[in-house]
Scaffold this motif. Structure first.
Motif, PDB file in Angstrom:
ATOM      1  N   VAL A 108       0.851  -1.190   0.000  1.00 13.26           N
ATOM      2  CA  VAL A 108       0.000   0.000   0.000  1.00 13.26           C
ATOM      3  C   VAL A 108       0.888   1.241   0.000  1.00 13.26           C
ATOM      4  O   VAL A 108       1.872   1.313   0.743  1.00 13.26           O
ATOM      5  CB  VAL A 108      -0.937   0.017   1.224  1.00 13.26           C
ATOM      6  N   ALA A 109       0.537   2.217  -0.837  1.00 12.65           N
ATOM      7  CA  ALA A 109       1.293   3.465  -0.924  1.00 12.65           C
ATOM      8  C   ALA A 109       1.129   4.282   0.352  1.00 12.65           C
ATOM      9  O   ALA A 109       0.109   4.205   1.037  1.00 12.65           O
ATOM     10  CB  ALA A 109       0.824   4.276  -2.132  1.00 12.65           C
ATOM     11  N   TRP A 110       2.144   5.099   0.665  1.00  9.48           N
ATOM     12  CA  TRP A 110       2.110   5.896   1.897  1.00  9.48           C
ATOM     13  C   TRP A 110       0.920   6.841   1.933  1.00  9.48           C
ATOM     14  O   TRP A 110       0.356   7.097   3.000  1.00  9.48           O
ATOM     15  CB  TRP A 110       3.410   6.702   2.045  1.00  9.48           C
ATOM     16  N   GLU A 111       0.537   7.371   0.792  1.00  6.40           N
ATOM     17  CA  GLU A 111      -0.582   8.316   0.800  1.00  6.40           C
ATOM     18  C   GLU A 111      -1.903   7.655   1.167  1.00  6.40           C
ATOM     19  O   GLU A 111      -2.892   8.346   1.443  1.00  6.40           O
ATOM     20  CB  GLU A 111      -0.721   9.016  -0.550  1.00  6.40           C
ATOM     21  N   HIS A 112      -1.931   6.316   1.190  1.00  6.67           N
ATOM     22  CA  HIS A 112      -3.143   5.594   1.558  1.00  6.67           C
ATOM     23  C   HIS A 112      -3.012   4.929   2.925  1.00  6.67           C
ATOM     24  O   HIS A 112      -3.748   4.001   3.243  1.00  6.67           O
ATOM     25  CB  HIS A 112      -3.471   4.536   0.502  1.00  6.67           C
ATOM     26  N   LEU A 113      -2.069   5.414   3.740  1.00  2.00           N
ATOM     27  CA  LEU A 113      -1.856   4.878   5.086  1.00  2.00           C
ATOM     28  C   LEU A 113      -1.951   5.999   6.104  1.00  2.00           C
ATOM     29  O   LEU A 113      -1.399   7.091   5.905  1.00  2.00           O
ATOM     30  CB  LEU A 113      -0.478   4.211   5.196  1.00  2.00           C
ATOM     31  N   THR A 114      -2.655   5.737   7.199  1.00  2.00           N
ATOM     32  CA  THR A 114      -2.754   6.705   8.291  1.00  2.00           C
ATOM     33  C   THR A 114      -2.618   5.971   9.618  1.00  2.00           C
ATOM     34  O   THR A 114      -2.751   4.744   9.693  1.00  2.00           O
ATOM     35  CB  THR A 114      -4.096   7.455   8.289  1.00  2.00           C
ATOM     36  N   THR A 115      -2.349   6.734  10.666  1.00  2.00           N
ATOM     37  CA  THR A 115      -2.438   6.183  12.013  1.00  2.00           C
ATOM     38  C   THR A 115      -3.911   5.976  12.352  1.00  2.00           C
ATOM     39  O   THR A 115      -4.794   6.505  11.669  1.00  2.00           O
ATOM     40  CB  THR A 115      -1.812   7.145  13.032  1.00  2.00           C
ATOM     41  N   PRO A 116      -4.229   5.199  13.409  1.00  2.00           N
ATOM     42  CA  PRO A 116      -5.639   5.028  13.773  1.00  2.00           C
ATOM     43  C   PRO A 116      -6.351   6.346  14.080  1.00  2.00           C
ATOM     44  O   PRO A 116      -7.563   6.424  13.981  1.00  2.00           O
ATOM     45  CB  PRO A 116      -5.561   4.139  15.025  1.00  2.00           C
ATOM     46  N   ALA A 117      -5.587   7.390  14.430  1.00  2.00           N
ATOM     47  CA  ALA A 117      -6.191   8.693  14.707  1.00  2.00           C
ATOM     48  C   ALA A 117      -6.389   9.523  13.456  1.00  2.00           C
ATOM     49  O   ALA A 117      -6.924  10.626  13.518  1.00  2.00           O
ATOM     50  CB  ALA A 117      -5.329   9.469  15.699  1.00  2.00           C
ATOM     51  N   GLY A 118      -5.925   9.017  12.301  1.00  2.00           N
ATOM     52  CA  GLY A 118      -6.117   9.746  11.062  1.00  2.00           C
ATOM     53  C   GLY A 118      -4.932  10.575  10.622  1.00  2.00           C
ATOM     54  O   GLY A 118      -4.996  11.277   9.614  1.00  2.00           O
ATOM     55  N   ARG A 119      -3.796  10.514  11.335  1.00  2.00           N
ATOM     56  CA  ARG A 119      -2.608  11.268  10.942  1.00  2.00           C
ATOM     57  C   ARG A 119      -1.907  10.546   9.794  1.00  2.00           C
ATOM     58  O   ARG A 119      -1.671   9.346   9.870  1.00  2.00           O
ATOM     59  CB  ARG A 119      -1.657  11.403  12.128  1.00  2.00           C
ATOM     60  N   PRO A 120      -1.548  11.247   8.717  1.00  2.00           N
ATOM     61  CA  PRO A 120      -0.864  10.588   7.594  1.00  2.00           C
ATOM     62  C   PRO A 120       0.435   9.932   8.045  1.00  2.00           C
ATOM     63  O   PRO A 120       1.184  10.487   8.853  1.00  2.00           O
ATOM     64  CB  PRO A 120      -0.609  11.737   6.610  1.00  2.00           C
ATOM     65  N   CYS A 121       0.707   8.746   7.511  1.00  2.00           N
ATOM     66  CA  CYS A 121       1.926   8.034   7.893  1.00  2.00           C
ATOM     67  C   CYS A 121       3.182   8.694   7.338  1.00  2.00           C
ATOM     68  O   CYS A 121       4.255   8.570   7.918  1.00  2.00           O
ATOM     69  CB  CYS A 121       1.862   6.575   7.416  1.00  2.00           C
ATOM     70  N   LEU A 122       3.066   9.368   6.215  1.00  2.00           N
ATOM     71  CA  LEU A 122       4.223  10.015   5.611  1.00  2.00           C
ATOM     72  C   LEU A 122       4.155  11.498   5.909  1.00  2.00           C
ATOM     73  O   LEU A 122       3.243  12.192   5.469  1.00  2.00           O
ATOM     74  CB  LEU A 122       4.248   9.785   4.098  1.00  2.00           C
TER      75      LEU A 122
END
Length: 636
Positions: A307-321
């Motif tokens: 999965v690309a970074w732009e489609h990953l977040t923390t459970p709180a909704g903060r972007p992973c990248l």
């Protein structure tokens, strides 16, 4: 719950002139209490809300009555402790269904209402499954007595050699012994690691005057009994991969990256978009990459795990990248412990050449207290005591897990009594959309991962053979060919499904659909093959090995091959039409021709594809060019 309703009804029809309250036991109190004891949150997933905001500590409405300082409507104060149970689904974890309905009726704070409703519904479904599948929840839950211990490095003699026994276990809990593998050396500690557990235990009487250095590429610590790692302080100047295992199976993982821009790292819980339906689901990161990450879905789905970074977040909704996270200092001590699962082995891998060695400054573990039971001939060591529980992850999100009694968990009532809260509460509806279980029906797209493959493994193994008039890959110390062959045999044996019953073989085929998907699932998580994974990463990153792909593809070439798909064996050819340089890498454009051989006639199709040749791993992922059919068969 009819009996419980009856109790409420009988109370409500009492004469108004009555001078005393009538309480009729419903018979469910103990049952409800036992369930709530099994709704838990892990130590790393909670925080003390009152202490963080300097609020008044929670009060007890039974003791303080209407003068309770922490009632919900009081604003910036910690939540009060309800005297009665606040339903089988804890409101302070998943929201109050009644309040949610009232807010929905008034159209106030719609996004928060939607998030509360979704979380509450998901929790209810999980609890129903928990009650349906695990009848032992009716038994009284008694937590075992735990004991902790920390390896005492201060008494180790320092010197240029190993300096300590392979069975060094000083400081570990009674009945727990450790066995060390790898090249470990005792050296002075210039700056000892901080005591990360100081708030949770008495202050240490001393700092370790020595630390252990792992000089090779592989090392491990095996324990005679399962333990929960409470603190694992490491320091180094390169990458380090850490795996926690029990009975050979991986339980958790962590990593130390020299520089990271990602907020999310190896082993962290994230929300990722599943390509099958575009929805977000919970997963853990197995391996971060430059453009994305390889995931392990919480529901164990083996597909679409890149999965690309732009489609990953923390459970709180903060972007992973996030570029704002900056670079991490490579010289800082870091705690790589995962405190929720018991392990009997910790494996260390250094996938970079030229490392000056990794330092282990503290290892603190917990386990179940050893109470020898002597029978006629033997003394039995207790195994790790597990309980089936509903674990609430940040989000919130409920999942059924087996947890160790040596791990520190807070049940639903502990959270209320101590004023604890989950680390994050996502309020974005799109992040907590649980919906129906994702379905693979109609999903014909097979997502493969360029970071490891069967062909890549074969080429890596060829690179280990010297004397072929080509560069070869040297084994890092202390790795041996015998270890590599043993891990390779283990991998091949695991991939061989011929020993399974026909119905089980069919299940494997239906679950994975493609051998490469099966291979990467086994490779990534399900087998302990440290030497192969380490060598594969060294081979991918080796500059000499990467140069072998220079000029491999040229315009006018035709590459022939075959593949298996649902229609059977399919012949194909890749005719190179254009080779250009993009960012120092070759971009390939080609015509892909496939031929399906059938009894009555052959089916042939031609369309254009393009892709970037990655020198690391020698991979070329070709994607179809939209609307590029040159010969389109019927129903394609």
């Amino acid at each position: 719950m009819a009996a419980f309703v009856l109790s409420v009804t009988l109370t409500s029809i009492l004469p108004r002139t009555g001078k005393a309250a009538l309480s009729i036991s419903s018979g469910y109190e103990t049952f409800l209490t036992q369930i709530r004891n099994r709704i838990v949150c892990a130590e790393d997933d909670v925080f003390d809300e009152a202490a963080q905001h300097a609020w008044a500590q929670p009060c007890d409405s039974m003791k303080d009555g209407p003068f309770c300082r922490g009632l919900p409507e009081m604003g910036e104060t910690a939540r009060h402790r309800p005297f009665t149970l606040d339903s089988i689904v804890p409101q302070h974890l998943f929201g109050d269904p009644r309040a949610t309905m009232e807010l929905a009726a008034s159209n106030v704070v719609k996004s928060a209402v939607d998030a509360d409703t979704s979380a509450n519904k998901q929790a209810t479904l999980v609890l129903n499954k928990f009650l349906e599948d695990f009848s032992k929840v009716k038994e009284v839950y008694v937590k075992s007595v735990g004991v902790e211990g920390r390896l005492d490095f201060s008494r180790l003699p320092m010197g240029g050699s190993l300096g300590f026994s392979r069975s060094f276990s000083l400081g570990l809990p009674s009945g727990v012994s450790a066995t060390w593998t790898g090249s470990w050396q005792v050296i002075p500690a210039e700056q000892p690691p901080p005591d990360t557990l100081a708030p949770k235990r008495r202050a240490r009487k001393f700092h370790p005057r020595a630390v252990l250095r792992l000089n090779g590429a592989l090392g491990s610590i095996r324990f005679s009994r399962p333990v929960v790692v409470r603190s694992l302080q490491v320091q180094g100047d390169s990458r380090l991969w850490v795996r926690g295992r029990q009975s050979g199976g991986e339980v958790w993982r962590h990593a130390y990256q020299q520089s990271e821009l990602q907020v999310c790292g190896t082993g962290d819980l994230v929300l990722g978009r599943w390509e099958g339906d575009g929805q977000l689901y919970y997963a853990r990161i197995l391996m971060p990459h430059e453009a994305g990450a390889t995931l392990w879905w919480i529901d164990r789905d083996p597909s679409h795990r890149l999965v690309a970074w732009e489609h990953l977040t923390t459970p709180a909704g903060r972007p992973c990248l996030s570029e704002a996270s900056g670079l991490r200092r490579a010289t800082a001590w870091r705690d790589l412990a995962r405190r929720s699962k018991a392990v009997d082995e910790i494996s260390f891998m250094v996938p970079d050449r030229g490392s000056s060695g990794w330092l282990l400054g503290e290892l603190h573990v917990a386990t179940i207290r050893w109470r020898p039971e002597v029978d006629e001939e033997t003394v039995r060591l207790p195994s790790d005591t597990l309980s089936r529980v509903v674990q609430v992850l940040p989000g919130p999100f409920a999942t059924i897990e087996d947890v160790s009694h040596a791990a520190l968990y807070y049940n639903a009532d502990d959270m209320l009594e101590q004023g604890l809260r989950l680390n994050s509460f996502a309020r974005r509806q799109e992040l907590l959309e649980q919906g129906p279980r994702k379905s693979q029906k109609g999903d014909s797209y097979v997502q493969l991962n360029a970071f490891r493959s069967v062909e890549g493994l074969k080429q890596m193994l060829r690179a280990l053979m010297p004397g072929l008039s080509r560069p070869y890959l040297q084994l890092p110390a202390p790795l041996t060919h015998a270890r590599v062959l043993a891990d390779l045999d283990h991998l091949v044996t695991t991939l061989d499904v011929s020993h399974l019953q026909p119905e089980d073989q069919e299940k494997v085929v239906k679950r994975y659909g493609h051998f490469e998907v099966f291979f990467v699932d086994i490779w990534d998580w399900r087998t302990a093959i440290d030497s192969l994974q380490l060598l594969y990463e060294l081979w991918r990153e080796d500059r000499v090995m990467q140069k072998e792909v220079d000029g491999v593809f040229k315009q006018g070439q035709s590459w022939q091959g075959s593949y298996f798909c649902t229609q059977g064996r399919t012949q194909f050819s890749l005719d190179i039409t254009e080779v250009t340089s993009v960012g120092g890498k070759d971009q390939i454009r080609a015509d892909l021709t496939f031929t399906i051989v059938k009894k009555d006639k052959n089916v042939t199709g031609i369309y254009e594809v393009s892709g970037i040749l990655e020198p690391a791993g020698r991979s070329l992922v070709m994607e179809p060019i939209p609307d590029s059919w040159k010969a389109q068969p019927k129903n394609f």
